[in-house]
Design a protein around this motif. Structure first.
Motif, PDB file in Angstrom:
ATOM      1  N   LYS A 113      -1.374  -0.056  -0.630  1.00  0.00           N
ATOM      2  CA  LYS A 113      -0.151  -0.437  -1.353  1.00  0.00           C
ATOM      3  C   LYS A 113       0.342   0.687  -2.248  1.00  0.00           C
ATOM      4  O   LYS A 113      -0.428   1.607  -2.609  1.00  0.00           O
ATOM      5  N   GLU A 126       1.918  -0.881 -13.076  1.00  0.00           N
ATOM      6  CA  GLU A 126       0.474  -0.609 -13.082  1.00  0.00           C
ATOM      7  C   GLU A 126      -0.027  -0.556 -14.531  1.00  0.00           C
ATOM      8  O   GLU A 126       0.727  -0.207 -15.450  1.00  0.00           O
ATOM      9  N   HIS A 127      -1.233  -0.926 -14.737  1.00  0.00           N
ATOM     10  CA  HIS A 127      -1.906  -1.058 -16.036  1.00  0.00           C
ATOM     11  C   HIS A 127      -1.337  -2.212 -16.867  1.00  0.00           C
ATOM     12  O   HIS A 127      -2.106  -3.067 -17.303  1.00  0.00           O
ATOM     13  N   VAL A 137       0.098  -4.716 -15.837  1.00  0.00           N
ATOM     14  CA  VAL A 137      -0.202  -5.948 -15.099  1.00  0.00           C
ATOM     15  C   VAL A 137      -1.598  -6.484 -15.444  1.00  0.00           C
ATOM     16  O   VAL A 137      -1.838  -7.692 -15.422  1.00  0.00           O
ATOM     17  N   VAL A 138      -2.509  -5.585 -15.812  1.00  0.00           N
ATOM     18  CA  VAL A 138      -3.861  -6.017 -16.204  1.00  0.00           C
ATOM     19  C   VAL A 138      -3.776  -6.835 -17.497  1.00  0.00           C
ATOM     20  O   VAL A 138      -4.630  -7.660 -17.796  1.00  0.00           O
ATOM     21  N   PRO A 164      -9.909  -6.023 -12.637  1.00  0.00           N
ATOM     22  CA  PRO A 164      -8.666  -5.906 -11.868  1.00  0.00           C
ATOM     23  C   PRO A 164      -7.672  -7.019 -12.199  1.00  0.00           C
ATOM     24  O   PRO A 164      -8.091  -8.115 -12.589  1.00  0.00           O
ATOM     25  N   SER A 165      -6.384  -6.723 -12.013  1.00  0.00           N
ATOM     26  CA  SER A 165      -5.382  -7.782 -12.217  1.00  0.00           C
ATOM     27  C   SER A 165      -5.294  -8.689 -11.002  1.00  0.00           C
ATOM     28  O   SER A 165      -4.898  -9.844 -11.113  1.00  0.00           O
ATOM     29  N   VAL A 172      -3.424  -7.622  -8.347  1.00  0.00           N
ATOM     30  CA  VAL A 172      -2.204  -7.264  -7.600  1.00  0.00           C
ATOM     31  C   VAL A 172      -2.549  -6.512  -6.311  1.00  0.00           C
ATOM     32  O   VAL A 172      -1.955  -6.758  -5.258  1.00  0.00           O
ATOM     33  N   ASP A 173      -3.519  -5.610  -6.364  1.00  0.00           N
ATOM     34  CA  ASP A 173      -3.815  -4.788  -5.175  1.00  0.00           C
ATOM     35  C   ASP A 173      -4.357  -5.638  -4.025  1.00  0.00           C
ATOM     36  O   ASP A 173      -3.935  -5.492  -2.875  1.00  0.00           O
ATOM     37  N   GLY A 231      -0.303   3.383  -8.949  1.00  0.00           N
ATOM     38  CA  GLY A 231      -1.709   2.959  -9.033  1.00  0.00           C
ATOM     39  C   GLY A 231      -2.247   3.319 -10.408  1.00  0.00           C
ATOM     40  O   GLY A 231      -1.518   3.338 -11.398  1.00  0.00           O
TER      41      GLY A 231
HETATM   42  C1  LIG Z   1      -4.160   0.187 -12.678  1.00  0.00           C
HETATM   43  C2  LIG Z   1      -3.937  -1.133 -11.945  1.00  0.00           C
HETATM   44  O1  LIG Z   1      -2.915  -1.842 -12.652  1.00  0.00           O
HETATM   45  C3  LIG Z   1      -3.400  -0.915 -10.548  1.00  0.00           C
HETATM   46  C4  LIG Z   1      -4.286  -0.105  -9.654  1.00  0.00           C
HETATM   47  O2  LIG Z   1      -3.666   0.003  -8.381  1.00  0.00           O
HETATM   48  C5  LIG Z   1      -5.226  -1.909 -11.959  1.00  0.00           C
HETATM   49  C6  LIG Z   1      -5.040  -3.373 -11.572  1.00  0.00           C
HETATM   50  O3  LIG Z   1      -3.925  -3.910 -11.605  1.00  0.00           O
HETATM   51  O4  LIG Z   1      -6.064  -3.993 -11.239  1.00  0.00           O
END
Ligand SMILES: C[C@@](O)(CCO)CC(=O)[O-]
Ligand SMILES: Nc1ncnc2c1ncn2[C@@H]1O[C@H](COP(=O)(O)OP(=O)(O)OP(=O)(O)O)[C@@H](O)[C@H]1O
Ligand SMILES: [Mg+2]
Length: 350
Positions: free
Chosen positions: A13, A19-20, A22-23, A200-201, A203-204, A334
């Motif tokens: 993806k 990114e970040h 979203v965590v 991890p959030s 999303v991946d 990412g």
């Molecule tokens: C950095 C991050 O937001 C995306 C990694 O692809 C980590 C996550 O969402 O788990």
């Protein structure tokens, strides 16, 4: 126990925005790539479990009798979707020689495999099998290689354990699981990601499971079907980094400077929402240069925010600078800290 052979694949993806953040409960927009990870599972009669991971040079095998020793610890409780069984993780770390927490991210792949294998087969007879995983994705470069790996493991092991049925083949030979099976695959892939990533959030693994483009917010996955065709250039800086380390670093920064960092996360959230609105507008009205101007400005602002969060890298700065000399706008994608960047190409470019 004799099981059926199985062949599955899952896409990597790119994250457009979020990114970040979203965590920490903010919106992310992500899209699957036509770069995939493949897994072949073969039933054997060797009394062994073998795992071949050529991308990370890991080739291991264990006797079923060794793995059986771990069973009393793995199936006592049905662990919840959002957490790992801490006792099984501890036992496995000890088993693979990483009890002190000293395990590089490559070896996390072994731990993730054993965790899923023992969790899914631990309550019955352990099957003898060989699992081989290989990928078109660069490992640890921001394109979701860990999630594609975890999705493949979850799908193949769930299928082999009989928890989900082998998908029906459609006339075009693209096999699909039903929604319920995909949700189960996603939930086990999330556990694989928890082992590799730490926090991890989700999303991946959601993109790896469903594919397409989606909006992700606090575990809620909304597929985005009304999106324009965008051309995105991917550049790999080849600077190695670990998502686990970067995600932990952002958490530390937020804990250290909550009043400073919270507005940054809120702003990233607003960037994702604004981007989603512009993409939707682009499907309902004629696409103009102004749409691209806004998308480019959002990319620039987000890249600055990601630097503030501490996940930039000089190689990514170079990417942004060099592409800007051609009038193009880039940001990391990412976890950052190196890895890949995305550059938006306008129609007709170059
Ligand atoms: C950095 C991050 O937001 C995306 C990694 O692809 C980590 C996550 O969402 O788990
Ligand atoms: N083909 C593969 N075979 C085995 N393990 C893999 C493979 N691809 C990824 N992994 C596992 O995932 C780890 C890399 O995950 P990491 O989350 O750091 O990077 P990424 O997923 O590529 O990037 P991001 O999380 O930013 O999208 C590897 O160290 C390994 O444990
Ligand atoms: Mg990852």
């Amino acid at each position: 126990m004799k099981v059926n052979d199985c062949f599955v694949s899952a896409p990597g993806k790119a994250i457009l925005h979020g990114e970040h953040a979203v965590v920490h409960g903010k919106v992310a927009l992500a899209v699957s790539l036509n770069l995939r990870t493949f897994l072949k599972l073969k039933a054997t009669t060797t009394g062994k479990v073998c795992i071949n991971l050529p991308n990370i040079d890991i080739f291991l095998s264990w006797d079923l009798s060794e793995l059986k020793q771990l069973i009393p610890y793995c199936c006592a409780q049905r662990v919840e979707l959002k957490c790992l069984d801490p006792e099984l993780v501890r036992r496995l770390r000890e088993f693979v020689g990483a009890a002190d927490g000293n395990l590089d991210t490559c070896h996390m792949a072994t731990l993730a495999f054993l965790y899923l294998y023992l969790s899914l087969f631990g309550s019955g007879e352990l099957p003898s099998l060989t699992v081989s995983v290989w990928s078109e994705l660069p490992t640890g470069a921001g394109l979701g290689s860990s999630a594609a790996y975890s999705v493949c493991l979850a799908a193949a092991l769930l299928c082999t354990s009989g928890a989900i049925t082998a998908p029906l083949r459609e006339p075009d030979h693209a096999a699909r699981w039903c929604q319920e099976d995909l949700e189960l695959i996603n939930s086990w892939a999330f556990r694989g990601e928890m082992i590799i990533h730490g926090n991890p959030s989700g999303v991946d693994n959601a993109v790896g499971t469903w594919g397409g483009m989606l909006r992700f917010l606090a575990g809620k996955i909304i597929p985005l079907s009304r999106v324009p065709l965008l051309r995105i250039l991917l550049t790999n800086t080849k600077v190695p980094r670990s998502t686990k380390v970067l995600v932990a670093g952002v958490k530390d920064k937020i804990n250290k400077f909550p009043a400073v960092m919270t507005p940054v996360l809120d702003s990233v959230d607003a960037i994702s929402c604004t981007c989603e609105k512009v993409l939707s507008d682009m499907t309902s009205e004629p696409i103009t240069g102004e749409h691209y101007n806004i998308l480019e400005e959002l990319i620039d602002i987000n890249q600055h925010h990601l630097n503030v969060l501490g996940v930039g890298h000089p190689a990514l700065d170079t990417l942004c600078r060099v592409t800007l000399t051609r009038g193009l706008h880039s940001k990391l994608t990412g976890a950052g800290g190196g890895g890949c960047g995305v550059t938006l190409l306008r129609p007709g470019w170059p």
